[in-house]
Design an enzyme around this catalytic site. Structure first.
Site, PDB file in Angstrom:
ATOM      1  N   GLU A 234       1.213  -6.803   7.385  1.00  0.00           N
ATOM      2  CA  GLU A 234       0.040  -6.053   7.839  1.00  0.00           C
ATOM      3  C   GLU A 234      -0.203  -6.163   9.338  1.00  0.00           C
ATOM      4  OE1 GLU A 234       0.322  -7.836   5.154  1.00  0.00           O
ATOM      5  OE2 GLU A 234      -0.453  -6.657   3.468  1.00  0.00           O
TER       6      GLU A 234
ATOM      7  N   GLY B 112       0.687  -5.687  -0.120  1.00  0.00           N
ATOM      8  CA  GLY B 112      -0.064  -5.704  -1.371  1.00  0.00           C
ATOM      9  C   GLY B 112       0.789  -6.108  -2.560  1.00  0.00           C
TER      10      GLY B 112
ATOM     11  N   ALA C 287       0.841  -1.200   0.000  1.00  0.00           N
ATOM     12  CA  ALA C 287       0.000   0.000   0.000  1.00  0.00           C
ATOM     13  C   ALA C 287       0.880   1.255   0.000  1.00  0.00           C
ATOM     14  CB  ALA C 287      -0.887   0.000   1.230  1.00  0.00           C
TER      15      ALA C 287
ATOM     16  N   GLU D 275       0.643  -9.775  -2.572  1.00  0.00           N
ATOM     17  CA  GLU D 275      -0.724 -10.194  -2.931  1.00  0.00           C
ATOM     18  C   GLU D 275      -0.960 -10.026  -4.432  1.00  0.00           C
ATOM     19  OE1 GLU D 275      -2.465  -7.726   0.226  1.00  0.00           O
ATOM     20  OE2 GLU D 275      -3.460  -9.534   0.945  1.00  0.00           O
TER      21      GLU D 275
END
Ligand SMILES: NC(=O)c1ccc[n+]([C@@H]2O[C@H](COP(=O)([O-])OP(=O)(O)OC[C@H]3O[C@@H](n4cnc5c(N)ncnc54)[C@H](O)[C@@H]3O)[C@@H](O)[C@H]2O)c1
Length: 699
Positions: A125, A102, A61, A105
């Site tokens: 996270e 992210g 992020a 991911e």
């Protein structure tokens, strides 16, 4: 442009390009999806490679979007991953350097993955009080197995790509590239080799099971629950991964999403996210832009080889910066060096430091008794006795011998930095570097900006703080700077609580239950109660209006300075650090109350905690108003890294904002009505009054 699109014959390469770590902000996500659409629409393109420019594949992020609507604006990360999975041509993730959150991911949504060695791979996270929210808990177990994925997700710690690639049966990487340099070519080759493969492999189609089923998750919960007491997220990671083993992937993804969204609103997550941003904000100083020129600090001198001088020196040796220590006598130097050696040797014995590293560090250290030997140092830090006369002698001498442009720093904890600077003809080069004890361990460094401190000097010392891995917070000049000025109010409240009816153990227990590493009385015993005694004696002359409980003075009159004298607020068994409640001290407090004609009352834990914590908040608000700290979040960082304030509560100012400043103000007004307390102190700081009137918080 936040992602570049380029054709390499029949393969489209999309390069994420959002420095410093290719954060997946809105613009980057949109550019990535546009690139993908363009590649799919072009009949010449047979496959797609996604990679990252510069220092990362992607760090996840974009922190600039943290908490803003842009973070979830479409295409959000979930939609991007969906688009990748639906792509009709093979998509290869070519990963290097940093593959986190992210970023990982995203890669798990691609059909194929190739990695360079030396990648740091993580789903961090949990460190922000969250679980991975874009499929990480559902897809990582499918490629690494439930146990490895669980360990990575619960700890948030990065793992090296080559280690993960060596795990039997892993499906995270289809191929390892030979190096960062060859990564793109090898990714293109992989893309071409799979150009005609159909159906395209998807991580979501892989099975996800643990052979022990429920028994394993029971075990995992026991382990994780024991280690994460005040933090809900780690156990929620286990829930989400268990869901991956028990549901079809779309259901699992929905469960992950729900857990993620609920966690966002927990106080722990808000606190951790606040601190993440606060830590990065400490180095931002309004009138000292990031491009302020810095001085070169390649060598250091330290004056005084005592408790602080030794610890300070170790920080620089650890960072590879040579240090010359100066003392008045050879014996003092020998003692200082012996302590440094002892510290390093204990690290070697515990396997925390390699023998050759220890030797390299010691080789950077030299000593002298002669100021003339310091003349070539780029910076000097003074850590001699806390006495203005001694500081004056030292700084006048430094002014004489140090080369022009050298930075002259003092580790004073209470003295006026402007006055210290005035002993030299170069006050622009003088600055405070207030380390905390033990200086080689504690993360906090308060950098004290004098009236005349040069901006380049401030910028240099802030950067140096980072280099020696400190959390570096700027403070203006005042008695106690940020941290100790606040702790004084906290200690005063702790004293009043004894007068009114508490025992030291009751106060400590309440505060430790709130989450402080140590209550005020255990802390006093550890640091030495004589330090506060000396300060109060000085205060009695300088600030006669400041009232204190007399209990602490009486304790010191008994010679009970704390652990170092074997007795303080508590009793101690020889060689042990366990605090044993002392009948003698309780009796001393009772006698004191009787002398003062005080009838003790029962005081609740809630009142204890509020009086201690809100005293920090009120003084913190004055500190902001006086311009000593420039932001509330800096004060929070000081308390988290220097004073054991519970991390999951985000620091005193954040805690007050979350508690509601209106409620905080009401409590202060209640305390002001207590005739045993300091009504004047409890007048809410004007800043708090203004914020409450405007319905605002410190943030
Ligand atoms: N101890 C702490 O917890 C702590 C924390 C933060 C800041 N400080 C500050 O750090 C400074 C040093 O504190 P400390 O605890 O290390 O003290 P210390 O007594 O352990 O060490 C001081 C050293 O300075 C030497 N010294 C004294 N005068 C000197 C001179 N003129 N020239 C050269 N050397 C001289 C002494 O021989 C001694 O070794 C003080 O200003 C103190 O307020 C201390």
């Amino acid at each position: 442009m936040t992602a570049q699109y380029k054709l390499h014959r029949n393969v489209a390469v999309i390069t994420l390009d959002n420095p410093p770590v290719n954060g997946l902000g809105f613009n980057t996500r949109r550019a990535l999806v546009k690139g993908l659409e363009r590649a799919l629409a072009n009949a010449r393109v047979k496959a797609v490679v996604i990679t990252g420019a510069g220092k990362a594949f992607s760090g996840g992020a974009d922190i600039k979007e943290f908490g803003s609507p842009k973070a979830i604006q479409e295409p959000n990360l979930l939609s991007v991953i969906k688009a990748l999975e639906h792509a009709t041509k093979p998509v290869v993730a070519a990963m290097h350097s940093v593959v986190m959150g992210g970023g990982l991911e995203l890669a798990l949504g691609c059909h194929y993955r190739i990695a360079a060695p030396g990648c740091k791979v993580a789903l961090p996270e949990v460190k922000l009080g969250l679980i991975p929210g874009a499929g990480g808990t559902q897809r990582l177990p499918r490629v690494l197995g439930v146990e490895v994925a669980l360990n990575m997700i619960v700890s948030g710690e990065p793992q090296a790509s080559e280690l993960l690639a060596s795990l039997p049966g892993q499906k995270l990487f289809d191929k390892m590239a030979a190096s960062n340099e060859s990564l793109l070519d090898e990714a293109l080759e992989l893309a071409r080799s799979v150009a005609d493969t159909r159906p395209l492999p998807l991580v979501r189609d892989l099975p996800c099971k643990h052979p022990l089923g429920d028994a394993y998750f029971q075990f995992a919960r026991n382990m994780v629950g024991g280690m994460s007491k005040n933090y809900p997220a780690p156990l929620k990671c286990v829930d989400a991964i268990e869901a991956a083993t028990k549901n079809r992937i779309d259901q699992g993804l929905a469960i992950e999403r729900e857990i993620f969204t609920n966690l966002m609103f927990t106080p722990e997550c808000k606190a951790l996210r606040h601190l993440f941003v606060a830590e990065r904000a400490t180095s931002k100083i309004a009138d000292v832009p990031a491009d302020t020129p810095k001085r070169d600090v390649k060598s250091l001198a330290v004056i005084g080889a005592g408790t602080m001088g030794g610890g300070i020196t170790m920080n620089f040796l650890n960072a590879g910066i040579p240090v010359k220590m100066l003392e008045m006598k050879q014996e003092a130097l020998d003692r200082g060096i012996a302590t440094i050696r002892k510290n390093y040797e204990s690290q070697v014995a515990r396997g925390k430091l390699k023998q050759d590293k220890y030797e390299q560090r010691m080789a950077l250290l030299s000593t002298t008794l002669d100021y003339n030997d310091l003349k070539d140092a780029d910076m000097v830090i003074e850590a001699v006795f806390e006495d203005m006369g001694v500081k004056e002698t030292v700084f006048r001498k430094l002014d004489e011998v140090m080369k022009p442009g050298a930075i002259l720093a003092s580790n004073t904890s209470t003295l006026d930095m402007n006055k210290i600077a005035s002993f030299t003809r170069r006050p622009q080069d003088v600055i405070g570097t207030h380390f905390f004890s033990p200086a080689n361990v504690m993360r906090l460094l308060e950098v004290v900006r004098g009236e005349k401190t040069g901006k380049d000097v401030l910028a240099t010392v802030m950067a140096l703080g980072k280099k020696i891995r400190k959390t570096t917070v700027v403070s203006g000049v005042c008695d106690g700077f940020i941290g100790n000025r606040m702790i004084e109010q906290y200690s005063r409240q702790a004293g009043f609580l004894l007068d009114e009816g508490c025992t030291p153990a009751q106060v400590d227990k309440a505060v430790e239950k709130f989450g402080f590493a140590m209550g005020p009385f255990r802390m006093g015993d550890l640091a030495g109660n004589d330090i506060g005694w000396a300060i109060r004696k000085r205060r009695a002359v300088e600030r006669a209006d400041m009232q204190y409980s007399k209990t602490a003075d009486k304790l010191c009159e008994l010679g009970r300075f704390g652990q170092k004298t074997g007795a303080g607020w508590y009793d101690y068994k020889p060689g042990k650090r366990d605090a044993i409640p002392s009948d003698l001290v309780v009796k001393m407090i009772e006698d004191h109350r009787a002398e003062q004609g005080i009838t003790p009352r029962k005081i609740s834990d809630e009142e204890i905690v509020q009086r201690l914590v809100f005293s920090l908040v009120n003084e913190g608000a004055h500190i902001l108003e006086d311009g000593i700290a420039s932001k509330a979040s800096d004060i929070d960082m000081v308390y988290i890294t220097g004073y054991g304030f519970p991390i999951y509560r985000g620091g005193p100012m954040h805690y007050a904002s979350e508690f509601g400043l209106f409620n905080v103000m009401q409590a202060m007004q209640r305390f002001a009505r207590n005739p045993m307390d300091d009504a004047q102190f409890w007048t809410p700081a004007p800043l708090i009054q203004r914020l409450v009137a405007a319905g605002k918080t410190f943030s």
